[in-house]
Design an enzyme around this catalytic site. Structure first.
Site, short mmCIF file in Angstrom:
data_model
loop_
_atom_site.label_atom_id
_atom_site.label_comp_id
_atom_site.label_asym_id
_atom_site.label_seq_id
_atom_site.Cartn_x
_atom_site.Cartn_y
_atom_site.Cartn_z
CG HIS A 1 -25.87 17.25 2.78
ND1 HIS A 1 -25.15 16.92 3.91
CD2 HIS A 1 -25.39 16.48 1.78
CE1 HIS A 1 -24.27 15.98 3.59
NE2 HIS A 1 -24.39 15.69 2.31
CG ASP A 41 -21.56 18.07 -0.72
OD1 ASP A 41 -21.08 19.21 -0.83
OD2 ASP A 41 -20.88 17.05 -0.55
NI NI Z 1 -23.34 14.03 -1.77
#
Ligand code: NI
Length: 335
Positions: free
Chosen positions: A287, A146
Site C-alpha cells: 500500500h 493499493d
Molecule cells: Ni484496497
C-alpha cells in the site's frame, strides 16, 4: 452542428491514417521520440495481432508533426533484415481511447518500407509496455500498491525511480481529487495505473449497477487526469465472485504475496517478508499510502536487484511471460 463536428472528426482521423501509412512520407531513424497522445509501441494485449513480434527488442513511435516513424532497436537482437510490423496508434476522442493499426513491411538495414496495409479502426483500452530490455532468463517480479494515491505515493515513485524499478498502482477513484499531480507523475515515470474501485466498498455486497458505478467512475477520473484508461482491475479487498467477473471489462489482478504492510507499519518486517517469499512471477501486494511501505521498498529493491530480479508493472510482467490477460479472469501471479 454536432453532426458536422463528428464528420470533421472522421475526416481528421482519415487524414491521420493516410499520413501514417504513406510510403514516401516516412523516414526511419533509430531514435525514440515520445509524444503525449501519440505513441506507438507493442501492446501487451493482442499479441496475436502482431504479425512479427521481435522478441521485445524493438519499439517505435510516430511523430505526426514530422510524419516520421521512429524505430528504436538493436541489430544485435534482430536476425532478419526485413520485418513486418504492426504499429498501434492510440489517440483520444470523445473520452474513448481509439486504436488504429498500420501494417508495414520494413527493411531495417536499408531503412525503407516495402508495403503497407491499413487495418480497420478499433476501440480498445490498453496500456503500453515501457521500452526496457528485460532479460527473460532472469526472474521478473511485479510490485503493486493499493488504496492511494496520497502524500506518500510521490515519495514512493522517487524510490522506484532510484532503482529503475516500476510498479502498478491500483488507485481509488475517491482519492484522485487533490492528487492529480501524483497520478500524472505515475504516468510520466512509466508506472502503471490500475482501477481499485471508487470507494473501497466490498463489491460482493453491491448491486450490479453499483458495482459498475464503482469501476466506471474511477476509470473516467483516471482518464480525465492522465488521458489513459486503466487496463487492470483489482476489486477492493481482492474479493470477487461470479457477478464481478462478469461485470469486469478488465482482467482481475489479485496477488500471491501479501506483505501485510497495513498491519505491521514496520519497514524492516515488510522487506524481510518480501525477501523470504519472493519468486519469479510473483505479484506483491503493498500500500503506497504508508511511510513504512515507502521505506520498505527502499530497503528491499537493492536486495532483489542483487538477486537478479527485474521489478516491473503487473502488465509488463505478464507481457514478458507471454501470458495474454483476458477480461473477467483472475490472476494472482504470472506462473
Ligand atoms: Ni484496497
Amino acid at each position: 452542428m454536432r453532426k458536422y463536428i463528428f464528420i470533421s472528426f472522421l475526416l481528421i482521423i482519415f487524414l491521420l491514417g493516410n499520413i501514417i501509412c504513406k510510403n514516401n512520407s516516412i523516414n526511419i531513424t533509430n531514435k525514440i521520440y515520445k509524444q503525449k497522445n501519440i505513441e506507438v509501441n507493442y501492446p501487451h494485449f493482442k499479441i496475436e495481432n502482431i504479425d512479427n513480434y521481435i522478441d521485445n527488442y524493438i519499439t517505435s513511435s510516430i511523430n505526426l508533426n514530422y510524419n516520421n516513424i521512429f524505430l528504436d532497436y538493436d541489430y544485435n537482437y534482430i536476425n532478419k533484415n526485413e520485418v513486418e510490423l504492426t504499429f498501434y496508434e492510440h489517440y483520444s476522442a470523445n473520452n474513448i481511447l481509439k486504436l488504429d493499426t498500420c501494417n508495414l513491411n520494413i527493411n531495417l538495414r536499408d531503412k525503407y518500407i516495402k508495403k503497407n496495409i491499413n487495418k480497420k479502426d478499433k476501440d480498445v483500452q490498453y496500456n503500453f509496455v515501457y521500452n526496457q530490455k528485460i532479460d527473460k532468463t532472469k526472474p521478473i517480479i511485479a510490485f503493486s500498491f493499493d488504496d492511494g494515491p496520497n502524500y506518500n505515493t510521490s515519495k514512493l515513485i522517487d524510490v522506484l525511480n532510484k532503482y529503475n524499478a516500476r510498479a502498478t498502482f491500483f488507485v481509488l477513484g475517491s482519492k484522485i481529487k487533490g492528487n492529480e499531480k501524483v497520478l500524472k507523475k505515475m504516468v510520466d515515470n512509466n508506472m502503471e495505473i490500475g482501477n481499485h474501485t471508487y470507494s473501497h466498498k466490498l463489491l460482493t455486497r453491491l448491486t450490479n449497477s453499483k458495482i459498475e458505478d464503482e469501476i466506471n467512475k474511477t476509470n473516467e477520473l483516471i482518464y480525465n487526469v492522465t488521458n489513459t484508461k486503466p487496463v487492470l482491475f483489482r476489486p477492493s479487498y481482492g474479493s470477487f465472485n461470479k457477478k464481478i467477473k462478469e461485470i469486469s471489462n478488465s482482467p482481475i489482478i489479485i496477488w500471491d504475496i501479501d506483505t501485510l504492510d497495513w498491519k505491521y507499519h514496520n519497514s524492516k518486517m515488510i522487506s524481510k517478508n518480501i525477501l523470504k517469499k519472493a519468486k519469479d512471477g510473483d505479484i506483491i501486494l503493498m500500500h503506497d499510502i504508508y511511510s513504512a511501505t515507502v521505506n520498505a521498498v527502499d530497503q528491499v529493491l537493492p536486495e532483489l536487484i542483487k538477486q537478479g530480479y527485474q521489478v516491473v508493472t503487473v502488465s509488463e510482467m505478464f507481457y514478458y511471460k507471454n501470458i495474454v490477460l483476458e477480461k473477467g479472469k483472475i490472476y494472482g501471479s504470472a506462473k
